[in-house]
Scaffold this active site. Structure first.
Site, PDB file in Angstrom:
ATOM      1  N   CYS A   1       0.228   2.534  -4.803  1.00  0.00           N
ATOM      2  CA  CYS A   1      -0.571   3.702  -5.162  1.00  0.00           C
ATOM      3  C   CYS A   1       0.194   4.989  -4.843  1.00  0.00           C
ATOM      4  O   CYS A   1       1.004   5.031  -3.919  1.00  0.00           O
ATOM      5  CB  CYS A   1      -1.901   3.693  -4.417  1.00  0.00           C
ATOM      6  SG  CYS A   1      -2.958   2.285  -4.816  1.00  0.00           S
TER       7      CYS A   1
ATOM      8  N   HIS B   1       0.826  -1.203   0.000  1.00  0.00           N
ATOM      9  CA  HIS B   1       0.000   0.000   0.000  1.00  0.00           C
ATOM     10  C   HIS B   1       0.864   1.259   0.000  1.00  0.00           C
ATOM     11  O   HIS B   1       1.913   1.320   0.642  1.00  0.00           O
ATOM     12  CB  HIS B   1      -0.912   0.034   1.229  1.00  0.00           C
ATOM     13  CG  HIS B   1      -2.145  -0.803   1.094  1.00  0.00           C
ATOM     14  ND1 HIS B   1      -2.999  -0.694   0.010  1.00  0.00           N
ATOM     15  CD2 HIS B   1      -2.683  -1.757   1.906  1.00  0.00           C
ATOM     16  CE1 HIS B   1      -4.010  -1.542   0.169  1.00  0.00           C
ATOM     17  NE2 HIS B   1      -3.832  -2.210   1.303  1.00  0.00           N
TER      18      HIS B   1
END
Length: 275
Positions: free
Chosen positions: A162, A106
């Site tokens: 991301c 993440h």
């Protein structure tokens, strides 16, 4: 070190790495198993990159793996272990060494507090224990893995997360035609974020985008890790701009994310990409 733009004081000391020296790598894959927003392909990504590096001159003992399925607590991707491993990666580095950093997990953004980000947001990665220990910010990664490297040492970073466009805080960004374009680092910070070392970052998307955790050939994978490895498998002999175009072409078929290439010093993107 000067912080004013356009000083040019580092240009005469910068040198490209021949990548003929020591090879070391750090691969991090975090699925966050059992947590909200669990991912599925990140551990596979780390192992796929490890296999790719082993086929390209890296030795097993010189690749450190941090994955959340590790039974050894020292090899789990906690914040402390990740930071320790980053220090390990760059320790003892010399000119023409080739270091490789891979992160699949993440990523996110937080408000910039020191004014080095054009968009006003720092990029971050999330260790396995982020709920307790917090995230790792791009400023810190740049300090540990970029600023300490000697001239002529290569660090290749591959981020499959991301909001990762400028996650290593490198000041020079490139378009698919190979030309440098507007920096994501503010003008007064460009000189400080530049280095004599040969640092390259490949990231899965723009700062404003997300990166896909997906399936390819029936196997969970990060889209960027998959595209990077497969492009170089199909054609190991590519320039920087050819590799950027080919990775973008692979992803464009199915995804909206746009991979980014950035560096710690202006590079000639017509040169062959080596690592």
């Amino acid at each position: 070190m000067p912080t004013t733009p356009g000083g040019g004081g580092k240009s005469h000391l910068f040198q490209y790495s021949k990548c003929t020296g020591k090879k070391k790598a750090l691969c991090i894959g975090i699925n966050y198993k059992g947590m909200p927003n669990e991912l599925y392909g990140c551990i596979n990504d780390a192992r796929n990159v490890q296999r790719f590096l082993l086929r390209n001159g890296y030795k097993h003992d010189d690749i450190k793996m941090l994955t959340d399925d590790a039974t050894d607590p020292r090899l789990r991707p906690t914040k402390t272990n990740i930071l320790d491993a980053m220090h390990w990666l760059v320790s003892g580095a010399h000119a023409h060494d080739s270091l490789f950093f891979h992160y699949s997990g993440h990523g996110g953004q937080v408000k910039d507090t020191d004014g080095d980000e054009v968009d006003g947001f720092d990029e971050v990665i999330f260790p396995l224990d982020f709920k307790r220990s917090g995230y790792i910010v791009d400023d810190l990664m740049n300090t540990i893995m970029v600023q300490k490297l000697p001239p002529g040492c290569r660090l290749t970073a591959l981020f499959d997360s991301c909001h990762s466009g400028s996650v290593l805080d490198l000041p020079y960004l490139y378009s698919s035609d190979g030309r440098a374009k507007g920096s994501q680092v503010t003008k007064r910070w460009v000189e400080r974020k530049s280095t004599y070392a040969d640092v390259i970052s490949w990231s899965g998307c723009k700062d404003s985008q997300t990166s896909a955790d997906t399936w390819e050939a029936g196997v969970a994978t990060g889209a960027m890790s998959y595209a990077f490895i497969n492009s170089l498998k199909q054609n190991p002999d590519q320039t920087y701009q050819e590799l950027l175009r080919s990775v973008r072409a692979i992803l464009k078929k199915k995804y909206s994310q746009k991979p980014q290439l950035s560096s710690s010093h202006r590079i000639d993107t017509n040169l062959k990409f080596i690592f």
